[in-house]
Design a protein around this motif. Sequence first.
Motif, PDB file in Angstrom:
ATOM      1  N   VAL A   5      40.215  32.254  37.904  1.00 55.61           N
ATOM      2  CA  VAL A   5      41.592  31.333  37.835  1.00 55.61           C
ATOM      3  C   VAL A   5      41.795  31.170  36.182  1.00 55.61           C
ATOM      4  N   ASN A   6      42.995  31.886  36.007  1.00 54.58           N
ATOM      5  CA  ASN A   6      43.301  31.696  34.747  1.00 54.58           C
ATOM      6  C   ASN A   6      44.357  30.556  34.606  1.00 54.58           C
ATOM      7  N   THR A   7      44.207  29.594  33.613  1.00 60.12           N
ATOM      8  CA  THR A   7      45.202  28.625  33.307  1.00 60.12           C
ATOM      9  C   THR A   7      45.503  28.494  31.920  1.00 60.12           C
ATOM     10  N   TYR A   8      46.864  28.064  31.457  1.00 57.64           N
ATOM     11  CA  TYR A   8      47.284  28.295  30.202  1.00 57.64           C
ATOM     12  C   TYR A   8      47.678  26.843  29.947  1.00 57.64           C
ATOM     13  N   ASP A   9      47.275  26.468  28.460  1.00 57.98           N
ATOM     14  CA  ASP A   9      47.668  25.003  28.069  1.00 57.98           C
ATOM     15  C   ASP A   9      48.696  25.387  27.362  1.00 57.98           C
ATOM     16  N   ASN A  10      50.081  25.472  27.832  1.00 58.13           N
ATOM     17  CA  ASN A  10      51.334  25.441  26.993  1.00 58.13           C
ATOM     18  C   ASN A  10      51.592  23.981  26.838  1.00 58.13           C
ATOM     19  N   ILE A  11      51.153  22.991  26.945  1.00 59.41           N
ATOM     20  CA  ILE A  11      51.494  21.732  26.683  1.00 59.41           C
ATOM     21  C   ILE A  11      51.126  21.533  25.009  1.00 59.41           C
ATOM     22  N   VAL A  12      50.391  22.298  24.378  1.00 62.28           N
ATOM     23  CA  VAL A  12      50.326  22.278  22.960  1.00 62.28           C
ATOM     24  C   VAL A  12      50.178  23.714  22.424  1.00 62.28           C
ATOM     25  N   TYR A  13      51.085  23.734  21.270  1.00 61.68           N
ATOM     26  CA  TYR A  13      51.159  24.958  20.617  1.00 61.68           C
ATOM     27  C   TYR A  13      50.606  24.663  19.163  1.00 61.68           C
ATOM     28  N   TYR A  14      49.813  25.707  18.857  1.00 63.13           N
ATOM     29  CA  TYR A  14      48.904  25.518  17.786  1.00 63.13           C
ATOM     30  C   TYR A  14      49.459  26.567  16.400  1.00 63.13           C
ATOM     31  N   MET A  15      50.028  25.747  15.511  1.00 59.71           N
ATOM     32  CA  MET A  15      50.893  26.710  14.213  1.00 59.71           C
ATOM     33  C   MET A  15      49.859  27.568  13.924  1.00 59.71           C
ATOM     34  N   PRO A  16      49.966  28.930  13.552  1.00 56.13           N
ATOM     35  CA  PRO A  16      49.051  29.736  12.952  1.00 56.13           C
ATOM     36  C   PRO A  16      48.962  29.520  11.571  1.00 56.13           C
ATOM     37  N   GLU A  17      47.458  29.727  11.111  1.00 58.80           N
ATOM     38  CA  GLU A  17      47.375  29.817   9.621  1.00 58.80           C
ATOM     39  C   GLU A  17      48.089  30.453   8.817  1.00 58.80           C
ATOM     40  N   GLU A  18      48.222  31.703   9.426  1.00 64.60           N
ATOM     41  CA  GLU A  18      48.868  32.708   8.495  1.00 64.60           C
ATOM     42  C   GLU A  18      50.140  33.493   9.065  1.00 64.60           C
ATOM     43  N   GLY A  66      52.935  34.195  26.827  1.00 67.42           N
ATOM     44  CA  GLY A  66      53.819  34.212  25.949  1.00 67.42           C
ATOM     45  C   GLY A  66      53.381  34.402  24.360  1.00 67.42           C
ATOM     46  N   SER A  67      52.415  33.600  24.169  1.00 70.55           N
ATOM     47  CA  SER A  67      51.757  33.530  22.661  1.00 70.55           C
ATOM     48  C   SER A  67      50.170  33.430  22.671  1.00 70.55           C
ATOM     49  N   ALA A  68      49.605  33.916  21.791  1.00 70.66           N
ATOM     50  CA  ALA A  68      48.079  33.654  21.522  1.00 70.66           C
ATOM     51  C   ALA A  68      48.113  32.392  21.093  1.00 70.66           C
ATOM     52  N   ASN A  69      49.113  31.775  20.712  1.00 71.23           N
ATOM     53  CA  ASN A  69      48.841  30.322  20.021  1.00 71.23           C
ATOM     54  C   ASN A  69      48.824  29.297  21.099  1.00 71.23           C
ATOM     55  N   VAL A  70      48.629  29.370  22.301  1.00 71.47           N
ATOM     56  CA  VAL A  70      48.343  28.705  23.302  1.00 71.47           C
ATOM     57  C   VAL A  70      46.854  28.885  24.067  1.00 71.47           C
ATOM     58  N   LYS A  71      46.188  27.884  24.509  1.00 74.73           N
ATOM     59  CA  LYS A  71      44.876  28.068  24.927  1.00 74.73           C
ATOM     60  C   LYS A  71      44.569  28.712  26.227  1.00 74.73           C
ATOM     61  N   MET A  86      56.371  20.159  25.203  1.00 75.76           N
ATOM     62  CA  MET A  86      55.175  20.979  24.630  1.00 75.76           C
ATOM     63  C   MET A  86      54.931  20.301  22.949  1.00 75.76           C
ATOM     64  N   ARG A  87      53.781  20.111  22.747  1.00 72.04           N
ATOM     65  CA  ARG A  87      53.503  19.606  21.711  1.00 72.04           C
ATOM     66  C   ARG A  87      53.333  20.602  20.687  1.00 72.04           C
ATOM     67  N   VAL A  88      53.576  20.453  19.189  1.00 72.48           N
ATOM     68  CA  VAL A  88      53.505  21.581  18.077  1.00 72.48           C
ATOM     69  C   VAL A  88      52.647  20.851  17.130  1.00 72.48           C
ATOM     70  N   ILE A  89      51.442  21.393  17.115  1.00 67.82           N
ATOM     71  CA  ILE A  89      50.396  20.933  15.937  1.00 67.82           C
ATOM     72  C   ILE A  89      50.782  21.763  14.757  1.00 67.82           C
ATOM     73  N   SER A  90      50.776  20.974  13.702  1.00 61.74           N
ATOM     74  CA  SER A  90      51.093  21.675  12.383  1.00 61.74           C
ATOM     75  C   SER A  90      50.076  22.430  11.711  1.00 61.74           C
ATOM     76  N   GLN A  91      50.215  23.471  10.705  1.00 60.42           N
ATOM     77  CA  GLN A  91      49.519  24.299  10.317  1.00 60.42           C
ATOM     78  C   GLN A  91      48.451  23.532   9.694  1.00 60.42           C
TER      79      GLN A  91
END
Length: 114
Positions: free
Chosen positions: A101-114, A81-86, A1-6
Amino acid sequence: MRVISQNRDMSVDFEKVIISVGDYGEIFFSTYENNSPKIMLGKFGTSKRAKEVFEDMHRAYNPVGIITCALTEEQAKQFIGSANVKQNIIMMPAENKDWVVNTYDNIVYYMPEE
């Protein structure tokens, strides 16, 4: 999984770094090399909030795939598990029902702004 900074200016590989929570609401990463500097991924208002985001990152790193019919978007969100994956929802019209069909992009996690 990639983590994108805030600030959305950095991407790190969740599996290849050490992620830690600071004393003042920061989330850092460092490498496994000796004396690796800590680099900030995000800063939050409190240490408690930073710990919540830290735990959320680990929930997001949980593969999920669902094929359903008749689930709303809100109901489907209960499975991730998280609102921060698409979440991607694809409607497929059928003769008697619409399939979803529901798919989830848990390859990228977007760090929340707050």
